[in-house]
Design a protein around this motif. Structure first.
Motif, PDB file in Angstrom:
ATOM      1  N   SER A 159       0.933  -1.270   0.149  1.00  7.77           N
ATOM      2  CA  SER A 159       0.034   0.089  -0.050  1.00  7.77           C
ATOM      3  C   SER A 159       0.992   1.188   0.211  1.00  7.77           C
ATOM      4  O   SER A 159       0.655   2.224  -0.705  1.00  7.77           O
ATOM      5  CB  SER A 159      -0.941   0.148   1.280  1.00  7.77           C
ATOM      6  N   ALA A 163       2.227   1.730  -3.511  1.00  7.67           N
ATOM      7  CA  ALA A 163       1.534   2.275  -4.478  1.00  7.67           C
ATOM      8  C   ALA A 163       1.320   3.763  -4.211  1.00  7.67           C
ATOM      9  O   ALA A 163       1.045   4.617  -5.138  1.00  7.67           O
ATOM     10  CB  ALA A 163       0.120   1.423  -4.481  1.00  7.67           C
ATOM     11  N   HIS A 177       3.719   5.943  -5.257  1.00 12.29           N
ATOM     12  CA  HIS A 177       3.782   6.162  -6.752  1.00 12.29           C
ATOM     13  C   HIS A 177       2.568   6.936  -7.191  1.00 12.29           C
ATOM     14  O   HIS A 177       2.220   6.987  -8.468  1.00 12.29           O
ATOM     15  CB  HIS A 177       4.036   5.074  -7.298  1.00 12.29           C
ATOM     16  N   ASP A 219      -0.626   5.958  -6.958  1.00  5.77           N
ATOM     17  CA  ASP A 219      -1.667   4.737  -7.347  1.00  5.77           C
ATOM     18  C   ASP A 219      -2.792   4.708  -6.256  1.00  5.77           C
ATOM     19  O   ASP A 219      -2.657   3.908  -5.547  1.00  5.77           O
ATOM     20  CB  ASP A 219      -1.131   3.658  -7.703  1.00  5.77           C
ATOM     21  N   ALA A 233      -5.804   3.822  -5.944  1.00  3.23           N
ATOM     22  CA  ALA A 233      -6.495   2.604  -6.262  1.00  3.23           C
ATOM     23  C   ALA A 233      -5.874   1.240  -5.595  1.00  3.23           C
ATOM     24  O   ALA A 233      -6.402   0.604  -4.929  1.00  3.23           O
ATOM     25  CB  ALA A 233      -7.358   2.505  -7.437  1.00  3.23           C
ATOM     26  N   THR A 234      -4.555   1.262  -6.155  1.00  2.00           N
ATOM     27  CA  THR A 234      -4.102   0.142  -5.834  1.00  2.00           C
ATOM     28  C   THR A 234      -3.579   0.058  -4.167  1.00  2.00           C
ATOM     29  O   THR A 234      -3.631  -0.849  -3.391  1.00  2.00           O
ATOM     30  CB  THR A 234      -2.531  -0.005  -6.472  1.00  2.00           C
TER      31      THR A 234
END
Length: 161
Positions: A85, A88, A91, A93, A95-96
């Motif tokens: 988590s 992600a 980065h 992201d 949603a990921t």
């Protein structure tokens, strides 16, 4: 009347009072930069940790140890998926990050809010006061327990990493 001022002892000099404890003098207020050293240092450590996790991918085996609870019991703990988590999230992201560990993302956002409040308070020379009663701590514990149980049940598989 004072004993030193009595007419019976005209040749006696007044006795100086023994110095007692000196009351603390108010110190000069710390400069704004000095007050911000701790919150900025904490944020630097957090940014460093997220930077490390962003560069060393937890999705590749061998970079980080396996969660002991998952390894020995097969049960996801509340922190399982937290590194993925964070990777992600670092980065961008979201949603990921939510799919890997939604509770961790809530923790990142809560940390950010508390850090901002801490930094503003420190810059104004005031201490940060967050008074949580025992009922609040019980609620946090209950949320962690419910999250842990639900993510391990078939209907809560969306919360599993």
């Amino acid at each position: 009347m004072d004993a030193s001022a009595s007419p019976a002892a005209p040749d006696r000099a007044p006795v100086p009072h023994a110095p007692g404890p000196v009351p603390p003098q108010p110190s000069a207020p710390a400069s704004r930069l000095r007050r911000l050293v701790t919150p900025v240092g904490v944020m630097a450590a957090v940014v460093g940790a997220f930077g490390y996790v962003a560069t060393v991918d937890p999705n590749e085996p061998g970079h980080y140890p396996v969660c002991p609870m998952l390894r020995f019991t097969g049960v996801f703990c509340p922190g399982c998926g937290g590194l993925r988590s964070a990777h992600a999230f670092a980065h961008g992201d979201l949603a990921t990050a939510l799919g890997s560990n939604a509770l961790a993302v809530v923790g990142y956002l809560a940390f950010a809010a508390v850090w901002v409040a801490w930094t503003v308070s420190a810059s104004r020379g005031r201490p940060l006061r967050i008074a949580l009663r025992p009922v609040h701590w019980w609620a946090v514990g209950a949320a962690l327990l419910i999250f842990s149980v639900v993510r391990n049940l078939p209907f809560g598989s969306a919360l599993a990493p």
